[in-house]
Structure formats: structure tokens, C-alpha cells
Scaffold this active site. Structure first.
Site, PDB file in Angstrom:
ATOM      1  N   HIS A  12       0.829  -1.205   0.000  1.00 49.99           N
ATOM      2  CA  HIS A  12       0.000   0.000   0.000  1.00 49.99           C
ATOM      3  C   HIS A  12       0.867   1.260   0.000  1.00 49.99           C
ATOM      4  O   HIS A  12       0.680   2.156  -0.830  1.00 49.99           O
ATOM      5  CB  HIS A  12      -0.917  -0.027   1.230  1.00 49.99           C
ATOM      6  CG  HIS A  12      -1.856   1.117   1.330  1.00 49.99           C
ATOM      7  ND1 HIS A  12      -3.166   1.028   0.918  1.00 49.99           N
ATOM      8  CD2 HIS A  12      -1.685   2.377   1.790  1.00 49.99           C
ATOM      9  CE1 HIS A  12      -3.761   2.200   1.122  1.00 49.99           C
ATOM     10  NE2 HIS A  12      -2.874   3.031   1.653  1.00 49.99           N
ATOM     11  N   GLU A  13       1.825   1.320   0.912  1.00 45.93           N
ATOM     12  CA  GLU A  13       2.650   2.529   1.051  1.00 45.93           C
ATOM     13  C   GLU A  13       3.585   2.724  -0.139  1.00 45.93           C
ATOM     14  O   GLU A  13       3.768   3.849  -0.611  1.00 45.93           O
ATOM     15  CB  GLU A  13       3.431   2.501   2.360  1.00 45.93           C
ATOM     16  CG  GLU A  13       2.575   2.421   3.613  1.00 45.93           C
ATOM     17  CD  GLU A  13       1.455   3.455   3.718  1.00 45.93           C
ATOM     18  OE1 GLU A  13       1.530   4.520   3.074  1.00 45.93           O
ATOM     19  OE2 GLU A  13       0.480   3.191   4.450  1.00 45.93           O
ATOM     20  N   HIS A  16       1.672   4.383  -2.987  1.00 49.42           N
ATOM     21  CA  HIS A  16       1.621   5.850  -2.895  1.00 49.42           C
ATOM     22  C   HIS A  16       2.941   6.479  -3.350  1.00 49.42           C
ATOM     23  O   HIS A  16       2.951   7.396  -4.167  1.00 49.42           O
ATOM     24  CB  HIS A  16       1.357   6.302  -1.450  1.00 49.42           C
ATOM     25  CG  HIS A  16      -0.023   6.052  -0.960  1.00 49.42           C
ATOM     26  ND1 HIS A  16      -1.149   6.559  -1.566  1.00 49.42           N
ATOM     27  CD2 HIS A  16      -0.461   5.352   0.124  1.00 49.42           C
ATOM     28  CE1 HIS A  16      -2.213   6.183  -0.884  1.00 49.42           C
ATOM     29  NE2 HIS A  16      -1.831   5.449   0.139  1.00 49.42           N
ATOM     30  N   ASP A  89      -7.303   7.984   2.469  1.00 50.87           N
ATOM     31  CA  ASP A  89      -6.885   8.155   1.072  1.00 50.87           C
ATOM     32  C   ASP A  89      -8.091   8.456   0.187  1.00 50.87           C
ATOM     33  O   ASP A  89      -8.058   9.362  -0.644  1.00 50.87           O
ATOM     34  CB  ASP A  89      -6.202   6.884   0.550  1.00 50.87           C
ATOM     35  CG  ASP A  89      -4.954   6.514   1.321  1.00 50.87           C
ATOM     36  OD1 ASP A  89      -4.323   7.420   1.905  1.00 50.87           O
ATOM     37  OD2 ASP A  89      -4.614   5.319   1.342  1.00 50.87           O
TER      38      ASP A  89
END
Length: 179
Positions: A12-13, A16, A89
Site C-alpha cells: 500500500h505505502e 503511494h 486516502d
């Protein structure tokens, strides 16, 4: 935290960080971490504050939406579905899309600002928000699919080290591929 949850957080990170790296000239990463905090946060990307001027073009706002949706998109590409850990988000992406429509005149609805949305206009605004988010999500999915192997290297490095900075992030991305 389970190994599976840690890996999902890393995916996920890195989603980004990678999409921001691809869409903006300066990613401005301070750190990417998967060190759980007492606040319930399993990981995050911390960015430097970058002055972008007082005005932003539609393309910049759309790219901001893509960065906001990138964690969800990375989860979908790597895992097959996304989790409910994307609340903030999605909130940011929706806020940007709604402002594009209701304040900035950057949509198919028209140029006028909308003070209050009700009835048919509220429905139109919500449909347009969904259209913008859907298009940005599709484009983000494609960007991640195209770069999945490269992103996987960064995910693996993050899982091993738990925290990385922009220099490490860029070093991994720019390291020549083995043949």
C-alpha cells in the site's frame, strides 16, 4: 502485526510513493515506514512540504487523486483486492474531485461554482465525482501493473528494513535490472 498485514501495508505505502515518484518531478519523500504505531497506523509515507504555487492545473489535481488512490490500486494489483485501510486516502481523493467540480469548474458539469448541492444537482455531482475517481483509479492500476516488478523490489526492501528514505527508494528504483 502478522506477516501478511505487514506485507499488505508495504504494498500500500510503496503504491503511494511510487505513483508520486512517477507523476511528480520531485517525490519529496522523507520516509516510508511499516513500523506500526500505537495510533493504529500500520505504516505511512511522510513527504516534505513542497511549494507548488498558489494555483494548480487540472492535470496536477488529477495526479494528486491518483497518488491518493495508489495504495488501493497497489493492493488490488498485488493482492487481488483492496482493504478498508484506505479511508483517509479515499477521503482526500473525493475531496479533490468534489472541489474540481463544485469550486474550480474542472468537470463536464460546467464552470459555475455550486454553493449547495441538492436534488438532481447533488446526483450529477456525485456521478461526476465517481467518474473522476474511476478514471484516475483505472490509470493508476495501469501504471502499477506496468511497473509491478520494479515496485516488488522496493516492497521487499521495505519489508526487510521496515523504514526507508527517498535516497534508498530512488537507489532501488534506479539500480540496473539483472538479465
Amino acid at each position: 502485526i502478522t506477516k501478511e498485514a505487514l506485507e499488505e501495508t508495504a504494498i500500500h505505502e510503496i503504491g503511494h510513493a511510487f505513483v508520486r515518484y512517477k507523476l511528480f518531478e520531485n517525490p519529496g519523500i522523507i520516509k516510508i515506514t511499516v513500523n506500526p504505531e500505537g495510533t493504529g497506523t500500520l505504516g505511512y509515507v511522510q513527504y516534505k512540504t513542497i511549494k507548488e504555487g498558489y494555483v494548480q492545473k487540472k492535470s496536477t489535481l488529477l495526479n494528486r487523486i491518483k497518488v491518493s488512490l495508489a495504495g488501493m490500486a497497489a493492493e488490488e494489483v498485488f493482492i487481488g483486492e483492496f482493504s478498508n485501510g484506505n479511508t483517509s486516502d479515499l477521503e482526500k481523493a473525493t475531496w479533490n474531485a468534489r472541489n474540481m467540480i463544485t469550486k474550480y469548474g474542472m468537470s463536464s458539469i460546467g464552470f459555475g461554482q455550486l454553493e449547495k448541492e441538492s436534488g438532481e444537482m447533488a446526483t450529477k455531482v456525485q456521478e461526476e465525482v465517481n467518474n473522476i475517481l474511476s478514471q484516475c483509479y483505472k490509470e493508476t492500476i495501469e501504471l502499477i501493473k506496468t511497473n509491478k516488478q520494479l515496485m516488488k523490489k522496493v516492497v521487499d526492501y521495505l519489508l526487510e528494513h521496515k523504514e526507508i528514505n527517498e535516497e534508498q527508494f530512488l537507489e532501488i528504483l534506479n539500480k540496473p535490472q539483472k538479465k
